[in-house]
Design a protein around this motif. Structure first.
Motif, PDB file in Angstrom:
ATOM      1  N   ALA A  34      20.544  59.948  29.028  1.00 12.33           N
ATOM      2  CA  ALA A  34      20.826  59.724  30.450  1.00 12.33           C
ATOM      3  C   ALA A  34      19.532  59.665  31.264  1.00 12.33           C
ATOM      4  CB  ALA A  34      21.760  60.806  30.985  1.00 12.33           C
ATOM      5  N   LEU A  35      18.542  58.932  30.738  1.00 17.67           N
ATOM      6  CA  LEU A  35      17.266  58.719  31.408  1.00 17.67           C
ATOM      7  C   LEU A  35      17.001  57.217  31.504  1.00 17.67           C
ATOM      8  CD1 LEU A  35      15.088  61.335  29.450  1.00 17.67           C
ATOM      9  CD2 LEU A  35      15.983  61.600  31.775  1.00 17.67           C
ATOM     10  N   THR A  36      16.001  56.853  32.297  1.00 18.09           N
ATOM     11  CA  THR A  36      15.555  55.463  32.308  1.00 18.09           C
ATOM     12  C   THR A  36      14.611  55.251  31.125  1.00 18.09           C
ATOM     13  OG1 THR A  36      13.623  55.931  33.683  1.00 18.09           O
ATOM     14  CG2 THR A  36      15.701  55.404  34.818  1.00 18.09           C
ATOM     15  N   GLN A  37      14.419  53.987  30.733  1.00 22.61           N
ATOM     16  CA  GLN A  37      13.506  53.700  29.631  1.00 22.61           C
ATOM     17  C   GLN A  37      12.082  54.121  29.981  1.00 22.61           C
ATOM     18  OE1 GLN A  37      13.823  50.000  27.416  1.00 22.61           O
ATOM     19  NE2 GLN A  37      15.827  49.601  28.345  1.00 22.61           N
ATOM     20  N   SER A  38      11.706  53.950  31.240  1.00 20.10           N
ATOM     21  CA  SER A  38      10.358  54.342  31.643  1.00 20.10           C
ATOM     22  C   SER A  38      10.181  55.863  31.535  1.00 20.10           C
ATOM     23  CB  SER A  38      10.065  53.873  33.068  1.00 20.10           C
ATOM     24  OG  SER A  38      10.996  54.434  33.990  1.00 20.10           O
ATOM     25  N   ALA A  39      11.239  56.615  31.841  1.00 24.83           N
ATOM     26  CA  ALA A  39      11.158  58.074  31.718  1.00 24.83           C
ATOM     27  C   ALA A  39      11.013  58.478  30.252  1.00 24.83           C
ATOM     28  CB  ALA A  39      12.399  58.725  32.334  1.00 24.83           C
ATOM     29  N   VAL A  40      11.735  57.778  29.366  1.00 32.54           N
ATOM     30  CA  VAL A  40      11.615  58.044  27.931  1.00 32.54           C
ATOM     31  C   VAL A  40      10.191  57.751  27.475  1.00 32.54           C
ATOM     32  CG1 VAL A  40      12.322  57.270  25.625  1.00 32.54           C
ATOM     33  CG2 VAL A  40      14.045  57.674  27.401  1.00 32.54           C
ATOM     34  N   SER A  41       9.650  56.626  27.933  1.00 28.93           N
ATOM     35  CA  SER A  41       8.291  56.244  27.559  1.00 28.93           C
ATOM     36  C   SER A  41       7.284  57.293  28.020  1.00 28.93           C
ATOM     37  CB  SER A  41       7.947  54.883  28.157  1.00 28.93           C
ATOM     38  OG  SER A  41       6.639  54.493  27.805  1.00 28.93           O
ATOM     39  N   ARG A  42       7.468  57.823  29.230  1.00 32.92           N
ATOM     40  CA  ARG A  42       6.555  58.851  29.740  1.00 32.92           C
ATOM     41  C   ARG A  42       6.669  60.138  28.918  1.00 32.92           C
ATOM     42  NH1 ARG A  42       8.319  56.753  34.744  1.00 32.92           N
ATOM     43  NH2 ARG A  42       9.805  58.470  34.983  1.00 32.92           N
ATOM     44  N   GLN A  43       7.888  60.472  28.504  1.00 31.60           N
ATOM     45  CA  GLN A  43       8.071  61.664  27.661  1.00 31.60           C
ATOM     46  C   GLN A  43       7.276  61.526  26.369  1.00 31.60           C
ATOM     47  OE1 GLN A  43      10.153  64.435  28.000  1.00 31.60           O
ATOM     48  NE2 GLN A  43      11.854  63.898  29.366  1.00 31.60           N
ATOM     49  N   LEU A  44       7.379  60.355  25.752  1.00 35.81           N
ATOM     50  CA  LEU A  44       6.699  60.135  24.473  1.00 35.81           C
ATOM     51  C   LEU A  44       5.182  60.108  24.640  1.00 35.81           C
ATOM     52  CD1 LEU A  44       9.099  57.421  23.010  1.00 35.81           C
ATOM     53  CD2 LEU A  44       9.004  59.842  22.398  1.00 35.81           C
ATOM     54  N   GLN A  45       4.713  59.483  25.700  1.00 40.33           N
ATOM     55  CA  GLN A  45       3.282  59.439  25.949  1.00 40.33           C
ATOM     56  C   GLN A  45       2.726  60.840  26.204  1.00 40.33           C
ATOM     57  OE1 GLN A  45       2.995  56.709  29.220  1.00 40.33           O
ATOM     58  NE2 GLN A  45       3.175  54.879  27.929  1.00 40.33           N
ATOM     59  N   GLY A  46       3.470  61.635  26.966  1.00 40.10           N
ATOM     60  CA  GLY A  46       3.039  62.996  27.234  1.00 40.10           C
ATOM     61  C   GLY A  46       2.987  63.829  25.968  1.00 40.10           C
ATOM     62  N   LEU A  47       3.936  63.612  25.055  1.00 39.29           N
ATOM     63  CA  LEU A  47       3.949  64.336  23.786  1.00 39.29           C
ATOM     64  C   LEU A  47       2.728  63.972  22.941  1.00 39.29           C
ATOM     65  CD1 LEU A  47       5.465  66.213  21.830  1.00 39.29           C
ATOM     66  CD2 LEU A  47       6.739  64.200  21.015  1.00 39.29           C
ATOM     67  N   GLU A  48       2.387  62.664  22.926  1.00 42.87           N
ATOM     68  CA  GLU A  48       1.211  62.218  22.164  1.00 42.87           C
ATOM     69  C   GLU A  48      -0.072  62.807  22.743  1.00 42.87           C
ATOM     70  OE1 GLU A  48       2.142  57.883  20.324  1.00 42.87           O
ATOM     71  OE2 GLU A  48       2.228  58.007  22.515  1.00 42.87           O
ATOM     72  N   ARG A  49      -0.175  62.846  24.066  1.00 50.02           N
ATOM     73  CA  ARG A  49      -1.369  63.419  24.692  1.00 50.02           C
ATOM     74  C   ARG A  49      -1.483  64.913  24.374  1.00 50.02           C
ATOM     75  NH1 ARG A  49       0.189  60.158  29.121  1.00 50.02           N
ATOM     76  NH2 ARG A  49       1.145  61.984  30.110  1.00 50.02           N
ATOM     77  N   GLN A  50      -0.367  65.593  24.416  1.00 52.09           N
ATOM     78  CA  GLN A  50      -0.389  67.034  24.176  1.00 52.09           C
ATOM     79  C   GLN A  50      -0.808  67.359  22.741  1.00 52.09           C
ATOM     80  OE1 GLN A  50       3.339  68.986  24.941  1.00 52.09           O
ATOM     81  NE2 GLN A  50       2.540  71.025  24.581  1.00 52.09           N
ATOM     82  N   LEU A  51      -0.299  66.580  21.784  1.00 53.12           N
ATOM     83  CA  LEU A  51      -0.600  66.856  20.386  1.00 53.12           C
ATOM     84  C   LEU A  51      -1.867  66.163  19.906  1.00 53.12           C
ATOM     85  CD1 LEU A  51       2.998  66.603  18.855  1.00 53.12           C
ATOM     86  CD2 LEU A  51       1.752  68.658  19.542  1.00 53.12           C
ATOM     87  N   GLY A  52      -2.316  65.137  20.636  1.00 49.23           N
ATOM     88  CA  GLY A  52      -3.500  64.406  20.230  1.00 49.23           C
ATOM     89  C   GLY A  52      -3.287  63.554  18.992  1.00 49.23           C
ATOM     90  N   GLU A  54      -1.117  59.913  17.483  1.00 49.58           N
ATOM     91  CA  GLU A  54      -0.305  58.740  17.788  1.00 49.58           C
ATOM     92  C   GLU A  54       1.013  58.837  17.018  1.00 49.58           C
ATOM     93  OE1 GLU A  54      -0.442  53.840  17.734  1.00 49.58           O
ATOM     94  OE2 GLU A  54      -1.978  55.002  16.669  1.00 49.58           O
ATOM     95  N   LEU A  55       2.087  58.955  17.754  1.00 48.87           N
ATOM     96  CA  LEU A  55       3.405  59.123  17.140  1.00 48.87           C
ATOM     97  C   LEU A  55       4.261  57.871  17.237  1.00 48.87           C
ATOM     98  CD1 LEU A  55       4.204  62.630  18.679  1.00 48.87           C
ATOM     99  CD2 LEU A  55       3.383  62.161  16.364  1.00 48.87           C
ATOM    100  N   VAL A  56       3.935  56.992  18.200  1.00 52.76           N
ATOM    101  CA  VAL A  56       4.785  55.836  18.487  1.00 52.76           C
ATOM    102  C   VAL A  56       3.961  54.558  18.424  1.00 52.76           C
ATOM    103  CG1 VAL A  56       6.310  54.749  20.198  1.00 52.76           C
ATOM    104  CG2 VAL A  56       6.261  57.253  19.971  1.00 52.76           C
ATOM    105  N   LYS A  57       4.502  53.564  17.732  1.00 57.75           N
ATOM    106  CA  LYS A  57       3.906  52.229  17.718  1.00 57.75           C
ATOM    107  C   LYS A  57       4.560  51.404  18.819  1.00 57.75           C
ATOM    108  CE  LYS A  57       4.936  51.520  13.380  1.00 57.75           C
ATOM    109  NZ  LYS A  57       5.059  50.900  12.023  1.00 57.75           N
ATOM    110  N   ARG A  58       3.746  50.706  19.596  1.00 58.67           N
ATOM    111  CA  ARG A  58       4.259  49.908  20.706  1.00 58.67           C
ATOM    112  C   ARG A  58       3.953  48.438  20.451  1.00 58.67           C
ATOM    113  NH1 ARG A  58       2.685  54.837  22.114  1.00 58.67           N
ATOM    114  NH2 ARG A  58       3.987  56.013  23.604  1.00 58.67           N
ATOM    115  N   ASP A  59       4.984  47.698  20.109  1.00 59.98           N
ATOM    116  CA  ASP A  59       4.874  46.264  19.825  1.00 59.98           C
ATOM    117  C   ASP A  59       5.601  45.514  20.925  1.00 59.98           C
ATOM    118  OD1 ASP A  59       4.615  43.765  18.792  1.00 59.98           O
ATOM    119  OD2 ASP A  59       6.000  44.055  17.124  1.00 59.98           O
ATOM    120  N   ARG A  60       4.806  45.041  21.915  1.00 64.24           N
ATOM    121  CA  ARG A  60       5.386  44.473  23.128  1.00 64.24           C
ATOM    122  C   ARG A  60       6.313  45.513  23.765  1.00 64.24           C
ATOM    123  NH1 ARG A  60       6.650  38.184  21.296  1.00 64.24           N
ATOM    124  NH2 ARG A  60       4.479  37.659  20.726  1.00 64.24           N
ATOM    125  N   LYS A  61       7.623  45.221  23.823  1.00 68.12           N
ATOM    126  CA  LYS A  61       8.533  46.179  24.441  1.00 68.12           C
ATOM    127  C   LYS A  61       9.270  47.025  23.400  1.00 68.12           C
ATOM    128  CE  LYS A  61       9.423  43.663  28.719  1.00 68.12           C
ATOM    129  NZ  LYS A  61      10.470  43.157  29.636  1.00 68.12           N
TER     130      LYS A  61
END
Length: 303
Positions: A34-52, A54-61
């Protein structure tokens, strides 16, 4: 000792990563959480920054997990499940505790359910939650306190209570045996055999008990539950090897006929199985002590 805050990411971010692995797209994750896609993306980016890492591959969208992300999800999924289960138990926990039990669908319906009213009368404050599982599983990765299982009590790190053995009988629709049951059990090999996934060697074991030599594997249709294999037998699709208590009524009404007169004790039995680490749990102790009083009684299964 509580780990460093840096090593304790938010549950929401971990849930987003786990959902991305399971659902395969950010849009599906957003819908589930029940979130927007941008909110999901921010969650994942924040997790990667916190752990240092790369957890997610981003291929275009399109988002997908790196190998590191996949490995991480395997480890956190169990923890997330345990947190969810503990939180739910805390919210609805009765005074007497809760027992999460995995059951076999047919045995649970025909053997356990008719007996449970006695347990609830004796222990009204205990809540039993039940889900079906057809095969053994790891208690470390599933949210169960115990399981009712058919086979042998050989799960690593567990203890077991024998509930009862099982006798099986070959049955089929009358049309498959127009001249009655054959005298020679080997003649049953001429009929189509119906198999059940949880008893893969059942037919081979039965023919061996009849002193009939067979070649493995025996051909035939495979079913995952006794309810479906019973229907297949009733509709004349083949010969089923069934626990005698499950087909008593169909035999009495003539919907099925026995292809051999005697029931044979099957390899394996029904057990209550629980992890050794939970042996001292008071709710589980109450349940298994009561279940021991119901186990392997001389009378037949409830009809």
């Amino acid at each position: 000792m509580i780990p460093s805050r840096r090593l304790l990411p938010s549950i929401s971010a971990l849930s987003a990563l786990e959902a991305l692995d399971r659902l395969g797209s950010a849009s599906a994750v957003a819908e589930e959480m029940a979130l927007t896609q941008s909110a999901v993306s921010r969650q994942l980016q924040g997790l990667e920054r916190q752990l240092g890492v790369e957890l997610v591959k981003r291929d275009r969208k399109r988002l997908s997990l790196t190998q590191a992300g996949q490995d991480y999800v395997v480890q956190i999924r169990t923890a997330l499940s345990q947190i969810a289960t503990a939180s739910l138990s805390l919210q609805v926990a009765p005074l007497g505790g809760t027992l999460n039990l995995a059951i076999l669908p047919t045995f649970g319906m025909r053997w356990l359910m008719p007996r449970l009213p006695e347990f609830t009368r004796l222990h009204p404050d205990v809540t039993i939650n039940m889900s079906t599982r057809l095969r053994p599983f790891s208690f470390a990765s599933e949210p169960f306190d115990a399981a009712i299982h058919f086979g042998t009590p050989d799960w690593p790190g567990t203890e077991a209570l024998l509930l009862r053995t099982e006798k099986v009988l070959p049955v089929c629709a009358p049309g498959l045996l127009p001249h009655g049951a054959p005298r020679n059990p080997a003649d049953l090999l001429k009929l189509p055999l119906l198999h059940i996934q949880t008893r893969p060697t059942a037919w081979a074991d039965w023919f061996a008990a009849m002193k009939v030599t067979t070649r493995a594997p025996l051909p035939g249709m495979m079913h995952d539950q006794f309810s479906t294999i019973t229907q297949a037998a009733l509709h004349g699709l083949g010969l089923a090897l069934m626990p005698d208590y499950l087909v008593e009524q169909d035999l009495a009404t003539g919907r099925l006929v026995a292809a051999h007169p005697d029931a044979v004790e099957a390899r394996g039995a029904y057990y209550l199985v629980w992890p050794q680490t939970r042996s001292a749990d008071e709710t589980l102790r109450l349940f298994r002590h009561w279940l021991a009083s119901q186990a392997q009684t001389e009378d037949g299964l409830p009809r």
